[in-house]
Design an enzyme around this catalytic site. Sequence first.
Site, short mmCIF file in Angstrom:
data_model
loop_
_atom_site.label_atom_id
_atom_site.label_comp_id
_atom_site.label_asym_id
_atom_site.label_seq_id
_atom_site.Cartn_x
_atom_site.Cartn_y
_atom_site.Cartn_z
CD GLU A 122 -2.83 1.31 0.26
OE1 GLU A 122 -3.87 0.41 0.33
OE2 GLU A 122 -2.67 2.08 -0.61
CG ASP B 263 -0.97 4.88 -1.16
OD1 ASP B 263 -1.40 4.11 -2.14
OD2 ASP B 263 -1.11 4.70 0.17
CB SER C 184 -5.42 1.27 -2.95
OG SER C 184 -5.64 1.02 -1.56
CG ASP D 138 -20.33 11.64 -17.93
OD1 ASP D 138 -19.62 10.98 -16.80
OD2 ASP D 138 -21.39 11.81 -18.12
CB ILE D 139 -16.38 7.02 -16.53
CG1 ILE D 139 -15.07 7.81 -16.44
CG2 ILE D 139 -16.24 5.51 -17.08
CD1 ILE D 139 -14.31 7.71 -17.63
CG ASP E 278 -21.66 6.53 -12.80
OD1 ASP E 278 -20.63 6.10 -11.89
OD2 ASP E 278 -21.25 7.28 -13.84
#
Length: 586
Positions: free
Chosen positions: A292, A296, A501, A545-546, A570
């Site tokens: 993680e 990042d 993540s 926009d997806i 959405d």
Amino acid sequence: MHISKLLLLLPALLASISDAHPLAPYRTFETISSAPRGWEISDESVDPSTPIKLRIHLAQQNVPQFEKALIDMSTPGHSSYGNHMSQSQIDDMLRPHEDTTTAVKDWLESKGFANDLSFKNDWIVVSTTLGQAESLLQTQYKVFRNSETGKKVVRTLSYSVPRNLHSSVALIQPTTLFGSTSAMKSTILRVEDPSVLKSISLSKSKLNGIDAACQSSITPDCLSSLYKYSDYKPTLAKNKLGVNGFLEQYAQNDDLSKFMKKYIPGANNVTFACTSINGGKCTQHPSEDFTEANLDIQYTVSASNPIPNIYYSTAGRPPVVDLDPNTNEPYLEWLEYMLKLSDEDMPQTITTSYGDNEHTVPQSYAIKVCNMIAQLGARGVSVLFSSGDSGPGDDCTSKDGKKRFVPTFPATCPYVTSVGGTVGVQPEKAVSFSSGGFSNYFSRPDYQNSAVSSYLSSQADATTFKNYYNASGRAFPDISAQGSRFHVFVGGYDQLVSGTSASSPAFAAVISLVNNYRISNGGQPLGFLNPWLYTIATEKKGIVDITSGTSRGCTGSILGAGWKATTGWDPVTGLGTPDFSVLQNL
Ligand SMILES: *[C@@H]1O[C@H](CO)[C@@H](O)[C@H](O)[C@H]1NC(C)=O
Ligand SMILES: *[C@@H]1O[C@H](CO)[C@@H](O)[C@H](O)[C@H]1NC(C)=O
């Protein structure tokens, strides 16, 4: 001192404390219906003379006025847009009213605690024993055991305070909060070896002007060409990018240099600063599995270099031994630390890739954490959290056994910018694990009213699933970014990591570049992003926009349910993904 030892040595003494104090005008202050996932009640008892420090947070005043000021300073076109506040202005505004402090103090003194109190900014610490805390809060603490780790905590499912103090108290811990295993789970879904890609031909062909290989796995170049910041060269302006680390995840310099060498040739020797909070470590142990942390930091540094990156390493595992609330709770520890930073030291963008089921944290605690995140917003900081990796919910069963979708906290805090996940470049679609939905704790903020009500009134999913979500709740995520198969160096090797993540640092890096551009041109940092994001998305500027792909979740009931991505906001991809080349100039 180990509770477990005491537990073995001492017989059940708690029984004598129950059912006492029938006279006080007490009323239940908070109840959770059961312990969070993984915690089982045990029949062990605990010595009532065990020391405990109760932390009583007092209700702040002027909260609605503060929230309005934050929205105003974050709404483009408002006369106070960009007028961020200093921490002392915020503290003055929110400081609990004198009557609040007096009322709680009087109660504690009347119960004989006059000499055991210490006063902080907006909380009081009562140093006492478990037995006396039980009597003060008309509750009974129990031992809970975590079935995964074997760790034990002493907590309760319900506590009470006098009726007249309900409006003066914000929360009291440790009581119902089970510490960092709730609300705090890394949002990594999957790690694979890149050899899975060998069958895919890595041709140099282009899809939509993007390297075709980005269709199957993500590198820093994929993100910079997709989100259109390849041409932007950040200057050393006064801006910083913060990356949050919890749960003993430590970002590794060795892995970062290997990653940079492979994916950003020419940018050698780039590093990051590490700040320890509450004893969090900055350990360099390249052979360990810090997936993680490495994910990042590698994706924020590679996109934002030379903007300084700071890894905030906050300690705090599930509170086990000493019942001291000051060493327990990583989000509060982290937020208290951050709010004390000077403007000089404050990063303008912060990304956090942790979160878990909203119903596993007490609402009073969720509200407190969210309020402190709002204070960061008022200081001019953009706070991003990943939305989670379980689509509409993991098992989709509420505590009372009903079929319900399960929202993620802190992604549901209205002052967080919550980042969902996408996959692919032609077209870029919703990724199936991207969490989204509607909070049961926070109501829908005005800034998303129009986008969300238009979704609810026009989409079939909104009707199909209407019994499983709370239509009046804060809707999330707000935006999204790639989340599948990111190349990440872990322990010296290139791995493919998937999860929201990855999405939160990817989006945060873009915001950090916008902040860099604004600040180098004498402007203010963006601060709390959401009113701005919903405004520009409505104007169809800067957010792509997806509109395809579906989330999937619900392993228990409502098996395989999911939301479809669609035109406009959405509950899978929010408003969509960033276009830096446009955002830069807005
Ligand atoms: C990186 O560091 C090494 C050793 O400290 C040095 O020799 C090299 O020139 C540096 N490279 C760059 C690009 O700064
Ligand atoms: C739905 O959300 C609202 C806040 O928006 C909250 O007051 C209410 O309790 C929630 N309902 C359920 C069933 O959780």
